[in-house]
Scaffold this motif. Sequence first.
Motif, mmCIF file in Angstrom:
data_model
loop_
_atom_site.group_PDB
_atom_site.id
_atom_site.type_symbol
_atom_site.label_atom_id
_atom_site.label_comp_id
_atom_site.label_asym_id
_atom_site.label_seq_id
_atom_site.Cartn_x
_atom_site.Cartn_y
_atom_site.Cartn_z
ATOM 1 N N LEU A 70 57.910 -97.232 97.450
ATOM 2 C CA LEU A 70 57.045 -98.151 98.180
ATOM 3 C C LEU A 70 55.609 -98.044 97.683
ATOM 4 N N ALA A 73 55.502 -100.299 94.695
ATOM 5 C CA ALA A 73 55.505 -101.712 95.076
ATOM 6 C C ALA A 73 54.148 -102.117 95.659
ATOM 7 N N THR A 74 53.610 -101.272 96.555
ATOM 8 C CA THR A 74 52.311 -101.595 97.155
ATOM 9 C C THR A 74 51.230 -101.643 96.090
ATOM 10 N N LEU A 76 51.496 -102.289 92.899
ATOM 11 C CA LEU A 76 51.628 -103.500 92.069
ATOM 12 C C LEU A 76 51.123 -104.720 92.820
ATOM 13 N N LEU A 77 51.452 -104.760 94.119
ATOM 14 C CA LEU A 77 51.032 -105.915 94.915
ATOM 15 C C LEU A 77 49.508 -105.978 94.994
ATOM 16 N N LEU A 80 48.146 -107.063 91.641
ATOM 17 C CA LEU A 80 48.381 -108.500 91.438
ATOM 18 C C LEU A 80 47.413 -109.330 92.273
ATOM 19 N N VAL A 84 44.787 -112.284 91.169
ATOM 20 C CA VAL A 84 44.883 -113.668 91.651
ATOM 21 C C VAL A 84 43.618 -114.076 92.393
ATOM 22 N N TRP A 87 41.252 -116.833 91.390
ATOM 23 C CA TRP A 87 41.597 -118.237 91.582
ATOM 24 C C TRP A 87 40.911 -118.832 92.811
ATOM 25 N N ASN A 90 37.922 -120.223 91.885
ATOM 26 C CA ASN A 90 38.041 -121.146 90.764
ATOM 27 C C ASN A 90 37.612 -120.572 89.413
ATOM 28 N N ARG A 91 37.944 -119.339 89.175
ATOM 29 C CA ARG A 91 37.706 -118.738 87.859
ATOM 30 C C ARG A 91 39.044 -118.417 87.207
ATOM 31 N N PRO A 92 39.057 -118.181 85.868
ATOM 32 C CA PRO A 92 40.332 -117.818 85.243
ATOM 33 C C PRO A 92 40.902 -116.536 85.838
ATOM 34 N N PHE A 93 42.232 -116.446 85.730
ATOM 35 C CA PHE A 93 42.992 -115.302 86.207
ATOM 36 C C PHE A 93 42.343 -113.984 85.791
ATOM 37 N N MET A 94 42.260 -113.051 86.713
ATOM 38 C CA MET A 94 41.795 -111.678 86.445
ATOM 39 C C MET A 94 40.301 -111.562 86.180
ATOM 40 N N THR A 95 39.524 -112.635 86.388
ATOM 41 C CA THR A 95 38.076 -112.505 86.207
ATOM 42 C C THR A 95 37.543 -111.469 87.193
ATOM 43 N N GLY A 96 36.711 -110.542 86.699
ATOM 44 C CA GLY A 96 36.159 -109.509 87.561
ATOM 45 C C GLY A 96 35.081 -110.085 88.468
#
Lengths: 137, 499
Positions: A70, A73-74, A76-77, A80, A84, A87, A90-96
């Motif tokens: 667990l 899983a936590t 990774l969540l 992720l 996300v 978004w 409204n910036r590209p994926f993974m923008t810091g």
Amino acid sequence: MRGRSEILATAARYLMPLLIVFSVFLLLRGHNEIGGGFVGGLVASVAVVLYMIAEGVQAARDLLKIEPRLLIATGLLIALSSAVFAWVVNRPFMTGLWWKYPLPVLGKVGTPLLFDVGVYLAVMGTTLMILFTLAED
Amino acid sequence: MGDYLVLFPLIVPLFFAILSLFAWRAITWQRGLAVVGTLILFSSGIALLDVVIHEGIRTVQIGNWPPPYGISLVVDAFSAFMVVIAGGLAFLIAVFSLGSMDEARLRYGFYPLFFVLLMGVCGAFITGDIFNLYVWFEVMLMASFVLMALGGERAQLEGALKYVILNLLSSALFLSATAVLYSLTGTLNMADLSIRLRTTIAPDLVTTVAVMYLIAFSIKAAVFPLFFWLPASYHTPPVTVTALFSGLLTKVGVYALIRVFTLLFLADVAFTHTLILALGGFTMVTGVLGAAAQYDIRRLLSFHIISQIGYLLMGLGLFTQSALAATLYFMVHVIIAKAVLFLIAELLYRMGGSFDLRHLGGFYRAYPWLALGFLLPALSLAGVPPLSGFFGKLALVQAGLVEGQFVIVGVSLAVSLLTLFSMTKIWNEAFWKPASKELRSLSGSTGQRMALILPIVLMGLITLGLGLGAEPVYALAQQAAAQLLDPGAYVAAVFGGLP
């Protein structure tokens, strides 16, 4: 487990909190300086593993309370969701993204920190899952 | 919307892998997640393909780092096409797995691994960075190592060992080649590499690197003479896993070959692509000859995987638009036809009790529908009209004749004939000859039986549909091939119109 060593058990009890504090320090220090979620996660799992060697696998599992799986899983969540998050604004994926105001003690917080927390948990979960399984055999 | 869609092939499998981890003990939930997740992956693939066809190549700069410093994700028609096939196949296999996978393997994380494998495969399809490609290969391999060994049967471990060692060797070679390439050019972004390799100061060294990549990817794609790990390992895991591997893993190797030999290594086409053409010919022949000697249906089909890889290489080696289009069309055909033959092998095993053709028999009399289900993909693989394999081979042969490569055309036609011989062997042994023992009917609930039969029916219909409606798919393949032959467009898309 053959013969429980009192010296090791006592040492583990004192070392564990130190290791966990150190792992959190490494985690927060990450991004630009040496440290980060990966090393932090390894050090945190070392703390649990030390306890496991001293007191046995079952005791360590009881101490952890949560299944290593667990944790993975936590972690990774969380990683992720930090990726996300960009978004939403409204910036590209993974923008810091960083919060403008630094917090006391923690310093600047943002999505890279969140990502590192995810890595921390995932690494800790993976390491413990492997070592618990090996120790139980 | 297009930019979100580019990420979907990565996020969907990752998200569903996480959900399956949370549902570790709830096998029923995991089963549901597998079907839903792969269906979402498939639909997002189709949406992505639609966007790419109408609006051109889509790119995303991860973390908003400008190229060539950050990692670019690039989806052209070829990538989107591959994501769609992978998603579709994954969905059908997920449905099949509902009926075929045993509880023990499900309890040890079959579905989370299944999704991680899909993430690696899709990642390899959409990345625009050569080191990132390596990373996705590793993700895919890690998952496949475990999937292959999961269950811990003796034969499985033996097969997995061979598989792991050969693939690690290939990864090491891939990584070394990438290191040399980086020291030559100072970049890992494939679009940037494409520009820099055009004006390189050391063309001989570039050709050497090209051959290193050729060897590394050839091991993964099971190309002659480095194919022997495949028949030594693919028959050991459960057939569901083998069908997934046969459809996806070797094809990722072929995808990588096509990508680097249309985008990066164009300095010495006369040498590299002729080499690929020759390898393709040898791969076809050795694969089909290897199959002729086999009686274990899984091993026989494994050798045919190799033989079909040869056809895919043939299109790349010819290196014209129609040849590449033929390769892409052939890719869809072979992934589906191959997977369904493996699934049928599982049914034969369940009902006849063996994978050995000598011990099977009587299926035509007992189950004529299953016999028809076998005939469609088998004849398609051999290239009988009007099935999908015929049009794939026709297009390849035409492209070969236009180029005047008569030798490879002759070889490919002869291999077709031998493939027909192999398929006839399965037909004679398993279907035609009288049963040596009583056939069992499929066990399990109605739902489980449906899960086993439905994917086979659907794949059979796809094979038929691809043949009867070859035109739209072929037109799409033509468009993707045209994009592949125009590296300038790829570069422009990554750098946002700048040179």
